[in-house]
Scaffold this motif. Structure first.
Motif, PDB file in Angstrom:
ATOM      1  N   VAL A 107     -36.459 -47.430  12.380  1.00 23.38           N
ATOM      2  CA  VAL A 107     -37.790 -47.796  12.874  1.00 23.38           C
ATOM      3  C   VAL A 107     -38.731 -47.997  11.693  1.00 23.38           C
ATOM      4  O   VAL A 107     -39.481 -48.986  11.627  1.00 23.38           O
ATOM      5  N   ASP A 108     -38.685 -47.069  10.746  1.00 25.81           N
ATOM      6  CA  ASP A 108     -39.522 -47.184   9.549  1.00 25.81           C
ATOM      7  C   ASP A 108     -39.184 -48.461   8.776  1.00 25.81           C
ATOM      8  O   ASP A 108     -40.076 -49.156   8.280  1.00 25.81           O
ATOM      9  N   ALA A 109     -37.897 -48.774   8.682  1.00 26.37           N
ATOM     10  CA  ALA A 109     -37.475 -49.986   7.978  1.00 26.37           C
ATOM     11  C   ALA A 109     -38.023 -51.231   8.664  1.00 26.37           C
ATOM     12  O   ALA A 109     -38.446 -52.187   8.000  1.00 26.37           O
ATOM     13  N   GLY A 110     -38.023 -51.229  10.006  1.00 23.20           N
ATOM     14  CA  GLY A 110     -38.559 -52.372  10.737  1.00 23.20           C
ATOM     15  C   GLY A 110     -40.038 -52.585  10.469  1.00 23.20           C
ATOM     16  O   GLY A 110     -40.499 -53.726  10.298  1.00 23.20           O
ATOM     17  N   LEU A 111     -40.791 -51.487  10.411  1.00 25.03           N
ATOM     18  CA  LEU A 111     -42.213 -51.598  10.099  1.00 25.03           C
ATOM     19  C   LEU A 111     -42.418 -52.146   8.689  1.00 25.03           C
ATOM     20  O   LEU A 111     -43.290 -52.993   8.453  1.00 25.03           O
ATOM     21  N   PHE A 112     -41.617 -51.666   7.759  1.00 26.60           N
ATOM     22  CA  PHE A 112     -41.712 -52.133   6.375  1.00 26.60           C
ATOM     23  C   PHE A 112     -41.384 -53.623   6.284  1.00 26.60           C
ATOM     24  O   PHE A 112     -42.087 -54.397   5.610  1.00 26.60           O
ATOM     25  N   LEU A 113     -40.321 -54.037   6.947  1.00 28.20           N
ATOM     26  CA  LEU A 113     -39.906 -55.439   6.905  1.00 28.20           C
ATOM     27  C   LEU A 113     -40.976 -56.351   7.496  1.00 28.20           C
ATOM     28  O   LEU A 113     -41.284 -57.404   6.928  1.00 28.20           O
ATOM     29  N   GLN A 114     -41.534 -55.957   8.634  1.00 28.71           N
ATOM     30  CA  GLN A 114     -42.579 -56.777   9.240  1.00 28.71           C
ATOM     31  C   GLN A 114     -43.783 -56.900   8.315  1.00 28.71           C
ATOM     32  O   GLN A 114     -44.337 -57.995   8.145  1.00 28.71           O
ATOM     33  N   ALA A 115     -44.184 -55.795   7.704  1.00 22.99           N
ATOM     34  CA  ALA A 115     -45.324 -55.840   6.787  1.00 22.99           C
ATOM     35  C   ALA A 115     -45.031 -56.760   5.602  1.00 22.99           C
ATOM     36  O   ALA A 115     -45.896 -57.531   5.165  1.00 22.99           O
ATOM     37  N   LEU A 116     -43.819 -56.690   5.077  1.00 24.61           N
ATOM     38  CA  LEU A 116     -43.448 -57.539   3.947  1.00 24.61           C
ATOM     39  C   LEU A 116     -43.478 -59.012   4.333  1.00 24.61           C
ATOM     40  O   LEU A 116     -44.000 -59.859   3.583  1.00 24.61           O
ATOM     41  N   MET A 117     -42.960 -59.339   5.503  1.00 22.36           N
ATOM     42  CA  MET A 117     -42.924 -60.732   5.928  1.00 22.36           C
ATOM     43  C   MET A 117     -44.326 -61.279   6.187  1.00 22.36           C
ATOM     44  O   MET A 117     -44.621 -62.444   5.869  1.00 22.36           O
ATOM     45  N   LEU A 118     -45.197 -60.452   6.756  1.00 21.77           N
ATOM     46  CA  LEU A 118     -46.565 -60.908   6.990  1.00 21.77           C
ATOM     47  C   LEU A 118     -47.347 -61.026   5.688  1.00 21.77           C
ATOM     48  O   LEU A 118     -48.140 -61.962   5.512  1.00 21.77           O
ATOM     49  N   ALA A 119     -47.127 -60.097   4.758  1.00 20.06           N
ATOM     50  CA  ALA A 119     -47.776 -60.204   3.451  1.00 20.06           C
ATOM     51  C   ALA A 119     -47.331 -61.473   2.733  1.00 20.06           C
ATOM     52  O   ALA A 119     -48.128 -62.140   2.062  1.00 20.06           O
ATOM     53  N   GLU A 161     -46.098 -61.146  -8.347  1.00 20.90           N
ATOM     54  CA  GLU A 161     -46.392 -61.431  -6.944  1.00 20.90           C
ATOM     55  C   GLU A 161     -45.435 -60.674  -6.020  1.00 20.90           C
ATOM     56  O   GLU A 161     -45.845 -60.138  -4.990  1.00 20.90           O
ATOM     57  N   VAL A 162     -44.165 -60.617  -6.390  1.00 22.49           N
ATOM     58  CA  VAL A 162     -43.202 -59.863  -5.594  1.00 22.49           C
ATOM     59  C   VAL A 162     -43.597 -58.383  -5.557  1.00 22.49           C
ATOM     60  O   VAL A 162     -43.568 -57.739  -4.499  1.00 22.49           O
ATOM     61  N   GLU A 163     -43.985 -57.846  -6.695  1.00 21.09           N
ATOM     62  CA  GLU A 163     -44.405 -56.450  -6.741  1.00 21.09           C
ATOM     63  C   GLU A 163     -45.642 -56.212  -5.883  1.00 21.09           C
ATOM     64  O   GLU A 163     -45.763 -55.176  -5.219  1.00 21.09           O
ATOM     65  N   ARG A 164     -46.563 -57.173  -5.883  1.00 22.00           N
ATOM     66  CA  ARG A 164     -47.771 -57.036  -5.058  1.00 22.00           C
ATOM     67  C   ARG A 164     -47.408 -57.006  -3.576  1.00 22.00           C
ATOM     68  O   ARG A 164     -47.948 -56.190  -2.809  1.00 22.00           O
ATOM     69  N   LEU A 165     -46.490 -57.866  -3.148  1.00 21.73           N
ATOM     70  CA  LEU A 165     -46.082 -57.901  -1.754  1.00 21.73           C
ATOM     71  C   LEU A 165     -45.383 -56.604  -1.351  1.00 21.73           C
ATOM     72  O   LEU A 165     -45.604 -56.072  -0.256  1.00 21.73           O
ATOM     73  N   LEU A 166     -44.545 -56.085  -2.231  1.00 20.84           N
ATOM     74  CA  LEU A 166     -43.871 -54.824  -1.938  1.00 20.84           C
ATOM     75  C   LEU A 166     -44.863 -53.666  -1.869  1.00 20.84           C
ATOM     76  O   LEU A 166     -44.722 -52.757  -1.043  1.00 20.84           O
ATOM     77  N   PHE A 194     -28.776 -66.865   0.083  1.00 16.27           N
ATOM     78  CA  PHE A 194     -30.155 -66.623   0.518  1.00 16.27           C
ATOM     79  C   PHE A 194     -30.869 -67.929   0.854  1.00 16.27           C
ATOM     80  O   PHE A 194     -32.056 -68.084   0.596  1.00 16.27           O
ATOM     81  N   PHE A 195     -30.119 -68.882   1.406  1.00 10.63           N
ATOM     82  CA  PHE A 195     -30.656 -70.178   1.824  1.00 10.63           C
ATOM     83  C   PHE A 195     -31.377 -70.907   0.685  1.00 10.63           C
ATOM     84  O   PHE A 195     -32.313 -71.661   0.918  1.00 10.63           O
ATOM     85  N   GLY A 196     -30.931 -70.659  -0.543  1.00 13.19           N
ATOM     86  CA  GLY A 196     -31.523 -71.338  -1.689  1.00 13.19           C
ATOM     87  C   GLY A 196     -32.821 -70.729  -2.183  1.00 13.19           C
ATOM     88  O   GLY A 196     -33.458 -71.277  -3.088  1.00 13.19           O
ATOM     89  N   ALA A 197     -33.226 -69.594  -1.617  1.00 11.08           N
ATOM     90  CA  ALA A 197     -34.480 -68.954  -2.048  1.00 11.08           C
ATOM     91  C   ALA A 197     -34.338 -68.421  -3.474  1.00 11.08           C
ATOM     92  O   ALA A 197     -33.255 -67.966  -3.868  1.00 11.08           O
ATOM     93  N   PRO A 198     -35.405 -68.447  -4.262  1.00  7.58           N
ATOM     94  CA  PRO A 198     -35.334 -67.937  -5.630  1.00  7.58           C
ATOM     95  C   PRO A 198     -35.268 -66.420  -5.710  1.00  7.58           C
ATOM     96  O   PRO A 198     -34.876 -65.868  -6.733  1.00  7.58           O
ATOM     97  N   VAL A 199     -35.673 -65.742  -4.641  1.00  4.17           N
ATOM     98  CA  VAL A 199     -35.675 -64.277  -4.611  1.00  4.17           C
ATOM     99  C   VAL A 199     -34.851 -63.801  -3.424  1.00  4.17           C
ATOM    100  O   VAL A 199     -35.060 -64.240  -2.287  1.00  4.17           O
ATOM    101  N   GLY A 200     -33.905 -62.925  -3.703  1.00  2.09           N
ATOM    102  CA  GLY A 200     -33.152 -62.263  -2.651  1.00  2.09           C
ATOM    103  C   GLY A 200     -33.440 -60.776  -2.709  1.00  2.09           C
ATOM    104  O   GLY A 200     -33.620 -60.213  -3.795  1.00  2.09           O
ATOM    105  N   MET A 201     -33.514 -60.145  -1.585  1.00  2.00           N
ATOM    106  CA  MET A 201     -33.737 -58.709  -1.530  1.00  2.00           C
ATOM    107  C   MET A 201     -32.704 -58.073  -0.606  1.00  2.00           C
ATOM    108  O   MET A 201     -32.202 -58.719   0.318  1.00  2.00           O
TER     109      MET A 201
END
Length: 232
Positions: A148-160, A27-32, A127-134
């Motif tokens: 700027v590119d990193a911001g676009l990537f981060l937003q896409a990851l969070m929405l996914a 699932e993590v790989e799919r989101l990435l 990581f606030f107790g999250a099982p996955v840290g990145m």
């Protein structure tokens, strides 16, 4: 679970309390993979993501917490935000309101309670107790446009992640201990560290779960030139 882009935007929040339930690697790989569809300048795709779970995450967190508790904060290697006392208006007031809403209103920590605030801030480094840290980095070579590119990537990851029923929290606080991140993750010299990300299932029973930040209305930040309904 799936959702519309609008629903993902409306329900995304910076989650600061997670359940320990694991997130499958597939699932993590799919989101990435989805996040990698983000636009980038000339399709340069300058991002790199280090994913931590289990023992690897625990080891990094232990070193981060130790450095935090011993006051071994490092100077920023690539500062892209002002210091705490350098924010100007209107951003200073927005930052203050954010802190008041988070600490006092959501957590019941009064402004003078330095120990209480420090205790909550400390949770960043697990990581606030999250099982996955990145940890997200970008190449220095495309210069600051890579942020700027990193911001676009981060937003896409969070929405996914929201589309999968997961929550996230982007964490600039990890930058205070960038030498530890570089040592654990082998971040190459030609990459700069952008932020950490916590990923997992929200702990809806935590007092902070109901906290929401406000947004400025469109009229406060958008200027319209011309008539949108004018075909000419």
């Amino acid at each position: 679970m799936s959702t519309t882009v609008e629903e993902a935007l409306l329900t995304r929040r910076s989650c600061r309390a997670f359940r320990p339930d694991p997130v499958p690697r597939a699932e993590v790989e799919r989101l990435l993979d989805l996040a990698a569809r983000s636009a980038s300048n000339s399709n340069s795709q300058p991002w790199r993501v280090h994913v931590l779970t289990g023992a690897a995450k625990a080891a990094l967190s232990a070193d981060l917490l130790g450095a935090h508790d011993e006051g071994r904060r490092s100077a920023g290697e690539f500062a892209y935000q002002p210091g705490a006392d350098q924010w100007r208006e209107p951003f200073r007031s927005r930052r203050r309101r954010f802190g008041e809403g988070l600490y006092r209103d959501a957590l019941g920590i009064e402004p003078g309670d330095a120990a209480g605030r420090a205790g909550h801030h400390r949770r960043n480094y697990d990581f606030f107790g999250a099982p996955v840290g990145m940890v997200v980095t970008v190449s220095r070579l495309p210069l600051q446009g890579a942020l700027v590119d990193a911001g676009l990537f981060l937003q896409a990851l969070m929405l996914a992640a929201r589309g999968a029923g997961l929550h996230t929290c982007a964490q600039a606080s990890l930058l205070d201990y960038h030498p530890i991140l570089r040592r654990h993750l082998g971040v190459p010299a030609d990459h700069v560290i952008v932020c950490g990300i916590a990923l997992g299932y929200a702990d809806e029973s935590h007092p902070i779960a109901g906290h929401r930040t406000t947004r400025e209305p469109v009229s406060a930040f958008a200027t319209f030139h011309g008539a949108l309904d004018d075909p000419g």
